[in-house]
Design an enzyme around this catalytic site. Structure first.
Site, PDB file in Angstrom:
ATOM      1  N   SER A   1       4.308  44.506  27.134  1.00 30.11           N
ATOM      2  CA  SER A   1       3.567  43.737  26.122  1.00 30.11           C
ATOM      3  C   SER A   1       3.221  44.671  24.973  1.00 30.11           C
ATOM      4  O   SER A   1       3.075  45.891  25.176  1.00 30.11           O
ATOM      5  CB  SER A   1       2.280  43.184  26.729  1.00 30.11           C
ATOM      6  OG  SER A   1       1.458  42.621  25.723  1.00 30.11           O
TER       7      SER A   1
ATOM      8  N   TYR B   1      -5.856  44.804  31.030  1.00 34.18           N
ATOM      9  CA  TYR B   1      -4.536  44.178  30.822  1.00 34.18           C
ATOM     10  C   TYR B   1      -3.646  45.119  29.993  1.00 34.18           C
ATOM     11  O   TYR B   1      -2.523  45.439  30.387  1.00 34.18           O
ATOM     12  CB  TYR B   1      -4.661  42.809  30.145  1.00 34.18           C
ATOM     13  CG  TYR B   1      -3.301  42.214  29.844  1.00 34.18           C
ATOM     14  CD1 TYR B   1      -2.443  41.835  30.876  1.00 34.18           C
ATOM     15  CD2 TYR B   1      -2.846  42.064  28.530  1.00 34.18           C
ATOM     16  CE1 TYR B   1      -1.178  41.331  30.619  1.00 34.18           C
ATOM     17  CE2 TYR B   1      -1.579  41.557  28.257  1.00 34.18           C
ATOM     18  CZ  TYR B   1      -0.749  41.189  29.306  1.00 34.18           C
ATOM     19  OH  TYR B   1       0.508  40.697  29.046  1.00 34.18           O
TER      20      TYR B   1
HETATM   21  N1  LIG Z   1       2.687  34.851  26.979  1.00 33.22           N
HETATM   22  C1  LIG Z   1       2.433  35.928  26.296  1.00 33.22           C
HETATM   23  O1  LIG Z   1       1.829  35.870  25.198  1.00 33.22           O
HETATM   24  C2  LIG Z   1       2.858  37.276  26.795  1.00 33.22           C
HETATM   25  C3  LIG Z   1       2.911  38.328  25.891  1.00 33.22           C
HETATM   26  C4  LIG Z   1       3.311  39.588  26.336  1.00 33.22           C
HETATM   27  C5  LIG Z   1       3.673  39.772  27.646  1.00 33.22           C
HETATM   28  N2  LIG Z   1       3.602  38.723  28.533  1.00 33.22           N
HETATM   29  C6  LIG Z   1       3.973  39.002  29.923  1.00 33.22           C
HETATM   30  O2  LIG Z   1       5.062  38.186  30.267  1.00 33.22           O
HETATM   31  C7  LIG Z   1       5.071  37.938  31.677  1.00 33.22           C
HETATM   32  C8  LIG Z   1       5.187  36.442  31.931  1.00 33.22           C
HETATM   33  O3  LIG Z   1       4.116  35.784  31.301  1.00 33.22           O
HETATM   34  P1  LIG Z   1       4.141  34.238  30.898  1.00 33.22           P
HETATM   35  O4  LIG Z   1       3.591  34.151  29.522  1.00 33.22           O
HETATM   36  O5  LIG Z   1       5.459  33.649  31.208  1.00 33.22           O
HETATM   37  O6  LIG Z   1       2.979  33.715  31.890  1.00 33.22           O
HETATM   38  P2  LIG Z   1       2.914  32.458  32.895  1.00 33.22           P
HETATM   39  O7  LIG Z   1       3.469  31.239  32.257  1.00 33.22           O
HETATM   40  O8  LIG Z   1       1.511  32.446  33.381  1.00 33.22           O
HETATM   41  O9  LIG Z   1       3.887  32.901  34.086  1.00 33.22           O
HETATM   42  C9  LIG Z   1       3.566  33.957  34.945  1.00 33.22           C
HETATM   43  C10 LIG Z   1       4.465  33.913  36.161  1.00 33.22           C
HETATM   44  O10 LIG Z   1       4.122  35.001  37.011  1.00 33.22           O
HETATM   45  C11 LIG Z   1       3.962  34.505  38.321  1.00 33.22           C
HETATM   46  N3  LIG Z   1       3.027  35.328  39.076  1.00 33.22           N
HETATM   47  C12 LIG Z   1       1.736  35.625  38.790  1.00 33.22           C
HETATM   48  N4  LIG Z   1       1.203  36.398  39.747  1.00 33.22           N
HETATM   49  C13 LIG Z   1       2.192  36.593  40.666  1.00 33.22           C
HETATM   50  C14 LIG Z   1       2.275  37.292  41.899  1.00 33.22           C
HETATM   51  N5  LIG Z   1       1.216  37.950  42.409  1.00 33.22           N
HETATM   52  N6  LIG Z   1       3.443  37.283  42.578  1.00 33.22           N
HETATM   53  C15 LIG Z   1       4.507  36.619  42.090  1.00 33.22           C
HETATM   54  N7  LIG Z   1       4.508  35.935  40.946  1.00 33.22           N
HETATM   55  C16 LIG Z   1       3.352  35.924  40.244  1.00 33.22           C
HETATM   56  C17 LIG Z   1       3.493  33.066  38.168  1.00 33.22           C
HETATM   57  O11 LIG Z   1       3.896  32.276  39.286  1.00 33.22           O
HETATM   58  P3  LIG Z   1       2.986  31.858  40.540  1.00 33.22           P
HETATM   59  O12 LIG Z   1       1.620  31.548  39.999  1.00 33.22           O
HETATM   60  O13 LIG Z   1       3.726  30.667  41.093  1.00 33.22           O
HETATM   61  O14 LIG Z   1       3.036  33.037  41.448  1.00 33.22           O
HETATM   62  C18 LIG Z   1       4.313  32.639  36.956  1.00 33.22           C
HETATM   63  O15 LIG Z   1       5.589  32.215  37.369  1.00 33.22           O
HETATM   64  C19 LIG Z   1       3.772  38.559  32.210  1.00 33.22           C
HETATM   65  O16 LIG Z   1       4.066  39.838  32.755  1.00 33.22           O
HETATM   66  C20 LIG Z   1       2.904  38.704  30.955  1.00 33.22           C
HETATM   67  O17 LIG Z   1       1.968  39.733  31.090  1.00 33.22           O
HETATM   68  C21 LIG Z   1       3.216  37.481  28.132  1.00 33.22           C
END
Ligand SMILES: NC(=O)c1ccc[n+]([C@@H]2O[C@H](COP(=O)([O-])OP(=O)(O)OC[C@H]3O[C@@H](n4cnc5c(N)ncnc54)[C@H](OP(=O)(O)O)[C@@H]3O)[C@@H](O)[C@H]2O)c1
Length: 259
Positions: free
Chosen positions: A137, A150
């Site tokens: 990120s 975070y």
């Molecule tokens: N959205 C943003 O603005 C943003 C920006 C920069 C980086 N990111 C990063 O991108 C990645 C994905 O984020 P997203 O925006 O797609 O979020 P999201 O829609 O909340 O998806 C997160 C995914 O991670 C899974 N997850 C969470 N805890 C877990 C665990 N303990 N074991 C296995 N799976 C787990 C969740 O599935 P379950 O709940 O079914 O386990 C879900 O499928 C993350 O690493 C986040 O930090 C996001």
């Protein structure tokens, strides 16, 4: 050539779900891992037999062991690992934030990512092929109020990615850290604000944020570079997101006794 096998963690929503869809459409065999198995099953109904749903909590090493050991023949030799599972919890200052939330972020974003990588990497090394794609990120580089743990977990992901490259010298294994800024269309902020969906929605109002397909396309692009090319880091933000001056507080030292 046999189609490559890709393990995507955090596949039940957001980036992960879109990454799985994009890669299956391109002909890859994709293992999608997450805790919510029903969601993965629904994704399999859409994507078909090229998608394998795997229930796995990355923060629980024994679950990771069991889940990976349960992979059927034809799904065991993972060529590409996309470490995407992760979360932010809360936006409170460090002196008020929940320590439990901090532990969950550390256990998922750091321990989980590290453990899954440690499990998969030896098979990549023994075959001298593979690609680890981490989802970091911009928060791992740019500090912001309330980003405390975070951002620190994502700084870890960035440095871990680079240190992996150092250890993999002399192999054909590639490592990429993708560092997104503000991205909408995922559950990220709904999770961060613990179900306060109005607050989550407001964050993206008028921002033209990056969408999950932008991240999926970036993963695909990094993956499909010629074998001699390693894309080390990519920062990807919406055009609306830039930088500002560092804040300087002008109230703190206006008492002469402090100067
Ligand atoms: N959205 C943003 O603005 C943003 C920006 C920069 C980086 N990111 C990063 O991108 C990645 C994905 O984020 P997203 O925006 O797609 O979020 P999201 O829609 O909340 O998806 C997160 C995914 O991670 C899974 N997850 C969470 N805890 C877990 C665990 N303990 N074991 C296995 N799976 C787990 C969740 O599935 P379950 O709940 O079914 O386990 C879900 O499928 C993350 O690493 C986040 O930090 C996001």
């Amino acid at each position: 050539m046999m189609s490559q096998i890709i393990l995507v963690t955090g596949a039940s929503a957001g980036f992960g779900q879109n990454i799985c869809q994009t890669l299956v459409e391109k002909g890859y065999k994709v293992i999608g891992a997450a805790r919510r198995y029903e969601k993965l099953q629904r994704i399999q109904e859409e994507l078909g037999e090229q998608f394998y749903p795997l229930q796995m909590d990355v923060s629980q090493p024994e679950q990771v062991d069991k889940a990976l050991a349960s992979l059927p023949v034809g799904w065991q030799e993972i060529d590409v690992l996309v470490n995407n599972a992760g979360l932010a919890l809360g936006l409170d200052p460090a002196f008020e934030a929940s320590f439990e939330d901090w532990q969950t972020m550390i256990n998922t974003n750091i321990i989980g990512l590290t453990y899954v990588t440690r499990k998969i990497l030896p098979t990549m090394v023994s075959r001298n092929q593979g690609h680890v794609i981490n989802i970091g990120s911009t928060a791992g580089t740019v500090p912001y109020p309330g980003g405390n743990v975070y951002g620190a977990t994502k700084a870890y992901v960035k440095q871990f990615s680079q240190n992996l490259r150092a250890d993999l010298a002399g192999t054909r294994i590639r490592v990429t850290n993708i560092e997104p800024g503000l991205c909408g269309g995922t559950e990220f902020s709904n999770v961060r604000f613990k179900g306060d969906d109005d607050r989550a929605t407001k964050l993206y109002d008028g921002a033209g944020s990056i969408q999950p397909e932008d991240i999926a396309n970036t993963v695909l692009w990094a993956l499909e570079q010629p074998a001699h090319v390693n894309i080390s880091r990519i920062e990807i933000v919406p055009v609306s997101q830039t930088f500002g001056p560092q804040p300087i507080d002008r109230t703190l030292w206006n008492d002469d006794s402090l100067l």
